[in-house]
Design a protein around this motif. Structure first.
Motif, PDB file in Angstrom:
ATOM      1  N   GLY A  56      10.681   4.309   3.031  1.00 55.17           N
ATOM      2  CA  GLY A  56       9.447   3.892   2.269  1.00 55.17           C
ATOM      3  C   GLY A  56       8.483   4.710   2.127  1.00 55.17           C
ATOM      4  N   LYS A  57       7.422   4.337   1.347  1.00 57.47           N
ATOM      5  CA  LYS A  57       6.271   5.398   0.967  1.00 57.47           C
ATOM      6  C   LYS A  57       5.001   4.689   1.734  1.00 57.47           C
ATOM      7  N   ARG A  58       4.926   3.589   1.790  1.00 58.85           N
ATOM      8  CA  ARG A  58       3.548   2.784   2.393  1.00 58.85           C
ATOM      9  C   ARG A  58       4.126   2.116   3.632  1.00 58.85           C
ATOM     10  N   VAL A  59       3.427   2.967   4.700  1.00 61.47           N
ATOM     11  CA  VAL A  59       3.851   2.468   6.095  1.00 61.47           C
ATOM     12  C   VAL A  59       2.761   1.629   6.783  1.00 61.47           C
ATOM     13  N   PHE A  60       3.068   0.551   7.369  1.00 64.70           N
ATOM     14  CA  PHE A  60       2.321  -0.393   8.208  1.00 64.70           C
ATOM     15  C   PHE A  60       2.799   0.108   9.717  1.00 64.70           C
ATOM     16  N   LEU A  61       1.838   1.017  10.197  1.00 66.21           N
ATOM     17  CA  LEU A  61       1.970   1.383  11.576  1.00 66.21           C
ATOM     18  C   LEU A  61       1.260   0.842  12.631  1.00 66.21           C
ATOM     19  N   THR A  62       1.860   0.183  13.546  1.00 67.08           N
ATOM     20  CA  THR A  62       1.406  -0.922  14.505  1.00 67.08           C
ATOM     21  C   THR A  62       2.021  -0.363  16.011  1.00 67.08           C
ATOM     22  N   TRP A  78       1.685   7.184   3.080  1.00 67.31           N
ATOM     23  CA  TRP A  78       0.381   6.553   3.176  1.00 67.31           C
ATOM     24  C   TRP A  78       0.573   5.616   4.301  1.00 67.31           C
ATOM     25  N   PHE A  79      -0.297   5.475   5.254  1.00 68.68           N
ATOM     26  CA  PHE A  79      -0.237   4.494   6.181  1.00 68.68           C
ATOM     27  C   PHE A  79      -1.415   3.645   6.430  1.00 68.68           C
ATOM     28  N   LEU A  80      -0.938   2.506   6.672  1.00 64.51           N
ATOM     29  CA  LEU A  80      -2.048   1.264   7.169  1.00 64.51           C
ATOM     30  C   LEU A  80      -2.018   1.248   8.662  1.00 64.51           C
ATOM     31  N   VAL A  81      -2.761   1.725   9.213  1.00 64.75           N
ATOM     32  CA  VAL A  81      -2.971   1.719  11.029  1.00 64.75           C
ATOM     33  C   VAL A  81      -3.807   0.469  11.436  1.00 64.75           C
ATOM     34  N   ARG A  82      -3.168  -0.084  12.126  1.00 65.64           N
ATOM     35  CA  ARG A  82      -3.882  -1.238  13.127  1.00 65.64           C
ATOM     36  C   ARG A  82      -3.876  -0.988  14.503  1.00 65.64           C
ATOM     37  N   CYS A  83      -5.154  -1.186  15.044  1.00 67.04           N
ATOM     38  CA  CYS A  83      -5.284  -1.061  16.587  1.00 67.04           C
ATOM     39  C   CYS A  83      -6.500  -1.553  16.963  1.00 67.04           C
ATOM     40  N   VAL A  84      -6.777  -1.703  18.287  1.00 68.37           N
ATOM     41  CA  VAL A  84      -7.900  -2.586  18.623  1.00 68.37           C
ATOM     42  C   VAL A  84      -9.129  -1.668  18.607  1.00 68.37           C
ATOM     43  N   ASP A  85      -8.904  -0.427  19.234  1.00 71.34           N
ATOM     44  CA  ASP A  85     -10.139   0.535  19.140  1.00 71.34           C
ATOM     45  C   ASP A  85      -9.997   1.556  18.039  1.00 71.34           C
ATOM     46  N   ARG A  89      -3.367  10.458   4.945  1.00 68.46           N
ATOM     47  CA  ARG A  89      -3.380   9.197   3.901  1.00 68.46           C
ATOM     48  C   ARG A  89      -3.474   7.949   4.743  1.00 68.46           C
ATOM     49  N   THR A  90      -4.551   7.458   5.263  1.00 70.07           N
ATOM     50  CA  THR A  90      -4.733   6.436   6.251  1.00 70.07           C
ATOM     51  C   THR A  90      -5.618   5.461   5.935  1.00 70.07           C
ATOM     52  N   MET A 123       0.267  -7.192   4.407  1.00 72.92           N
ATOM     53  CA  MET A 123       1.194  -6.413   3.686  1.00 72.92           C
ATOM     54  C   MET A 123       1.466  -6.314   2.217  1.00 72.92           C
ATOM     55  N   ARG A 124       1.150  -7.614   1.791  1.00 70.54           N
ATOM     56  CA  ARG A 124       1.187  -7.455   0.385  1.00 70.54           C
ATOM     57  C   ARG A 124      -0.046  -6.780  -0.213  1.00 70.54           C
ATOM     58  N   ALA A 125      -1.207  -7.044   0.235  1.00 68.82           N
ATOM     59  CA  ALA A 125      -2.391  -6.559  -0.087  1.00 68.82           C
ATOM     60  C   ALA A 125      -2.446  -5.020  -0.292  1.00 68.82           C
ATOM     61  N   HIS A 126      -1.619  -4.499   0.688  1.00 68.25           N
ATOM     62  CA  HIS A 126      -1.621  -3.049   0.849  1.00 68.25           C
ATOM     63  C   HIS A 126      -0.203  -2.403   0.429  1.00 68.25           C
ATOM     64  N   ARG A 127       0.557  -3.226  -0.134  1.00 73.42           N
ATOM     65  CA  ARG A 127       1.837  -2.839  -0.936  1.00 73.42           C
ATOM     66  C   ARG A 127       2.717  -2.116   0.374  1.00 73.42           C
ATOM     67  N   VAL A 128       2.851  -2.784   1.453  1.00 72.05           N
ATOM     68  CA  VAL A 128       3.524  -2.100   2.547  1.00 72.05           C
ATOM     69  C   VAL A 128       5.144  -2.119   2.253  1.00 72.05           C
ATOM     70  N   ASP A 129       5.790  -1.046   2.428  1.00 73.22           N
ATOM     71  CA  ASP A 129       7.464  -1.230   2.012  1.00 73.22           C
ATOM     72  C   ASP A 129       8.082  -0.783   3.421  1.00 73.22           C
ATOM     73  N   VAL A 130       7.434  -0.523   4.524  1.00 74.09           N
ATOM     74  CA  VAL A 130       8.136  -0.248   5.792  1.00 74.09           C
ATOM     75  C   VAL A 130       7.077  -0.528   7.092  1.00 74.09           C
TER      76      VAL A 130
END
Length: 245
Positions: A120-126, A141-148, A157-158, A176-183
């Motif tokens: 993919g090209k848009r990664v949800f990194l958890t 491109w990365f969507l990064v989610r963490c507590v701190d 590109r985060t 995931m839909r809002a950020h067009r995540v594909d992996v």
């Protein structure tokens, strides 16, 4: 008890109800941790030798490692320290997740960073705020989610989301839909707290890259707080209060 997990808090509460003194030790990596009932110690020990000294000085009767499945270093330190101090120890480790269609298993974050390039090209990194350096050179491109907030280096590109579970499937689908995540990239943490992202990814038909759990020390391992309570009945000296009174 080495804690920081939901299982550790559950066990601390059960021990407290039985009037068994428990000291919960937290690593201090989360800014505002959820605290268990009873006495709490925050911060490291300085290695296995120092931890062994602390166990002896405090007169500890048993050690329970109820840390996160990926807290590899402290688990090995705790096992070594307990052996050196002659204190019985056990690991409380939640079961891992069962593999699903579309999952790609990898050994570590470095392998995950390579694997996602073909998925993919848009990664949800958890995978938490530590270890992001493995993805720092990625052009994705990365969507990064963490507590701190994480420390650098991070991918160029985060988009960062600071949040703490539990999460809902609907919420994960919307994110995931809002950020067009594909992996999706995650660790095999197990448990129900963050399983919603896996359900959401499956509904969306997304590939999921899952980092396998690290090796564990050579000690007894159980999966529930009730199993630990039964073990304490056998392991703790008779002069110390046990779940049987």
């Amino acid at each position: 008890m080495l804690g920081g997990t939901g299982e550790a808090r559950e066990l601390a509460a059960a021990l407290h109800e039985r009037d068994i003194q428990v000291i919960s030790s937290l690593a201090g990596r989360v800014r505002d941790p959820r605290l268990p009932v009873g006495e709490v110690r925050i911060g490291g020990f300085g290695g296995p030798a120092r931890l062994a000294e602390w166990l002896a000085d405090e007169g500890i009767d048993a050690v329970v490692d109820a840390t996160h499945p990926f807290a590899e270093r402290i688990s090995f330190s705790a096992a070594d320290a307990a052996r050196a101090a002659g204190v019985p120890s056990i690991m409380l480790r939640r079961p891992g997740w069962a593999s699903r269609p579309g999952w790609h298993w990898v050994s570590d974050l470095a392998e995950a960073a390579v694997r996602i390039e073909s998925l993919g090209k848009r990664v949800f990194l958890t995978t938490g705020r530590q270890g992001l350096a493995a993805f720092a050179e990625s052009p994705l491109w990365f969507l990064v989610r963490c507590v701190d907030p994480p420390d650098p280096p991070m991918p160029a590109r985060t988009h960062l989301v600071l949040d703490r579970g539990p999460y809902s499937v609907d919420g994960e689908l919307a994110l995931m839909r809002a950020h067009r995540v594909d992996v999706l990239v995650t660790k095999d943490s197990g448990g129900p707290l963050t399983v919603a992202k896996l359900d959401a990814a499956e509904r969306l038909g997304l590939p999921v890259v899952v980092v396998r759990r690290p090796d564990i020390p050579d000690i007894s391992v159980v999966e529930t707080a009730s199993h630990v309570l039964g073990w304490l009945t056998r392991a703790v000296p008779p002069s110390t209060p046990t779940p049987d009174g």
